[in-house]
Motif scaffolding. Structure first.
Motif, PDB file in Angstrom:
ATOM      1  N   ASN A 143      60.595   3.668   2.537  1.00 13.19           N
ATOM      2  CA  ASN A 143      61.890   4.215   2.978  1.00 13.19           C
ATOM      3  C   ASN A 143      62.619   5.015   1.898  1.00 13.19           C
ATOM      4  OD1 ASN A 143      61.867   3.063   5.646  1.00 13.19           O
ATOM      5  ND2 ASN A 143      62.263   1.064   4.696  1.00 13.19           N
ATOM      6  N   THR A 144      61.993   5.194   0.746  1.00 14.64           N
ATOM      7  CA  THR A 144      62.677   5.843  -0.368  1.00 14.64           C
ATOM      8  C   THR A 144      63.216   7.223  -0.008  1.00 14.64           C
ATOM      9  OG1 THR A 144      61.428   4.652  -2.069  1.00 14.64           O
ATOM     10  CG2 THR A 144      62.409   6.758  -2.702  1.00 14.64           C
TER      11      THR A 144
ATOM     12  N   THR B 269      57.360  10.088   6.912  1.00 16.26           N
ATOM     13  CA  THR B 269      56.770   9.290   5.834  1.00 16.26           C
ATOM     14  C   THR B 269      55.425   9.884   5.404  1.00 16.26           C
ATOM     15  OG1 THR B 269      55.784   7.781   7.458  1.00 16.26           O
ATOM     16  CG2 THR B 269      57.908   7.139   6.497  1.00 16.26           C
TER      17      THR B 269
ATOM     18  N   ASP C  92      57.961   1.994  -1.912  1.00 17.20           N
ATOM     19  CA  ASP C  92      58.939   1.750  -0.851  1.00 17.20           C
ATOM     20  C   ASP C  92      58.851   2.899   0.153  1.00 17.20           C
ATOM     21  OD1 ASP C  92      61.061   1.326   0.831  1.00 17.20           O
ATOM     22  OD2 ASP C  92      62.549   1.063  -0.758  1.00 17.20           O
TER      23      ASP C  92
ATOM     24  N   ASN D  73      66.051   7.196   2.444  1.00 19.60           N
ATOM     25  CA  ASN D  73      67.317   6.748   1.864  1.00 19.60           C
ATOM     26  C   ASN D  73      67.941   7.792   0.936  1.00 19.60           C
ATOM     27  OD1 ASN D  73      66.963   4.294   3.176  1.00 19.60           O
ATOM     28  ND2 ASN D  73      65.985   3.317   1.414  1.00 19.60           N
TER      29      ASN D  73
END
Length: 271
Positions: free
Chosen positions: A200-201, A211, A198, A204
């Motif tokens: 976006n881990t 990234t 993921d 979040n």
């Protein structure tokens, strides 16, 4: 971490009725030691695979892993110390699984897969020493025998066989985090694996925007104020260790599924 020889492991396996190999439900394939299965097969001992920390994965994923191993002739059980029904089911399974008494189950697995927590949960109180990270105070010092219920015992081992894989799951467990020589390199590998799950881990969890693994480390260092005193540069070594800790503790979401692994993964399949 104390390593055992193949001879020592064979001697312990020979004394038990069955083997409970503990791996994490998040990534069970990476934590299986095929040498244990080979020794067990040679001695006619059954392997029971416990998929620990199953509360960290969706229920359907753990069930898929159960089916995956069942198709290969291995009994796999989803287990979580935070789910009471899971504890009672597993205890009932151990009681009903072996006819003769007393029965001895050997508990084996890499550090931080939840072995001591399993013993504590089965007994209903803290009877096995636990520690937050591998190698810290409380780590098992010698072979110990625990009475789980009348006639049912668990043998806990003081160590594991020397790792034969460089998979990141094993690497972060083979020694205390503070003793890892190149935590940045290891954390980058771990971050890359998590980002592939993921992207976006880290945004979040840590509220960072990058990234790119190295930039995630730098940004998080500035965010936490972890800077080198002399040059005020980000202390990415400390951030790397923090990410490894958070992963081991289940703070960072990640899991694999049977569908996500290669078909040629070498998992022991009894004939």
């Amino acid at each position: 971490m104390k390593f055992l020889s193949l001879y020592e492991v064979s001697q312990i396996i020979n004394r038990c009725d069955a083997i409970i190999e503990v791996v994490e439900a998040r990534n069970p394939i990476s934590l299986i030691d095929t040498r244990i299965e080979k020794i067990a097969k040679r001695m006619g001992k059954e392997i029971i695979l416990v998929l620990s920390k199953s509360d960290l994965v969706p229920r359907n994923i753990c069930l898929e892993w159960q089916e995956y191993f069942r198709d290969r002739g291995i009994v796999a059980i989803c287990f979580s110390t935070v789910i009471k029904s899971s504890i009672s089911r597993f205890k009932r399974f151990l009681v009903e699984h072996i006819e003769k008494r007393p029965a001895y189950y050997l508990l084996i697995g890499y550090p931080k897969v939840g072995k001591s927590s399993i013993i504590n949960a089965l007994k209903g109180y803290k009877s096995a020493p636990t520690s937050p990270y591998p190698g810290s105070p409380g780590y098992t010092k010698g072979v110990q025998l625990y009475l789980i219920t009348p006639g049912i015992y668990i043998i806990d081992t003081p160590g594991v066989l020397p790792p034969i894989t460089n998979d990141i799951e094993v690497t972060i467990r083979r020694q205390p985090i503070e003793m890892i020589e190149n935590p940045v390199k290891i954390a980058i590998t771990l971050i890359e694996r998590i980002l592939s799950f993921d992207v976006n881990t880290f945004r979040n969890i840590y509220r960072v925007h990058s990234t790119e693994p190295i930039e995630i480390l730098r940004e998080l260092a500035y965010k936490k104020g972890w800077l080198m005193k002399k040059y005020r540069e980000p202390n990415i070594d400390e951030v790397a260790r923090n990410i490894i800790r958070d992963y081991l503790n289940g703070k960072i979401p990640f899991y694999t599924s049977p569908r996500s692994i290669l078909d040629d993964v070498k998992v022991f399949k009894p004939k």
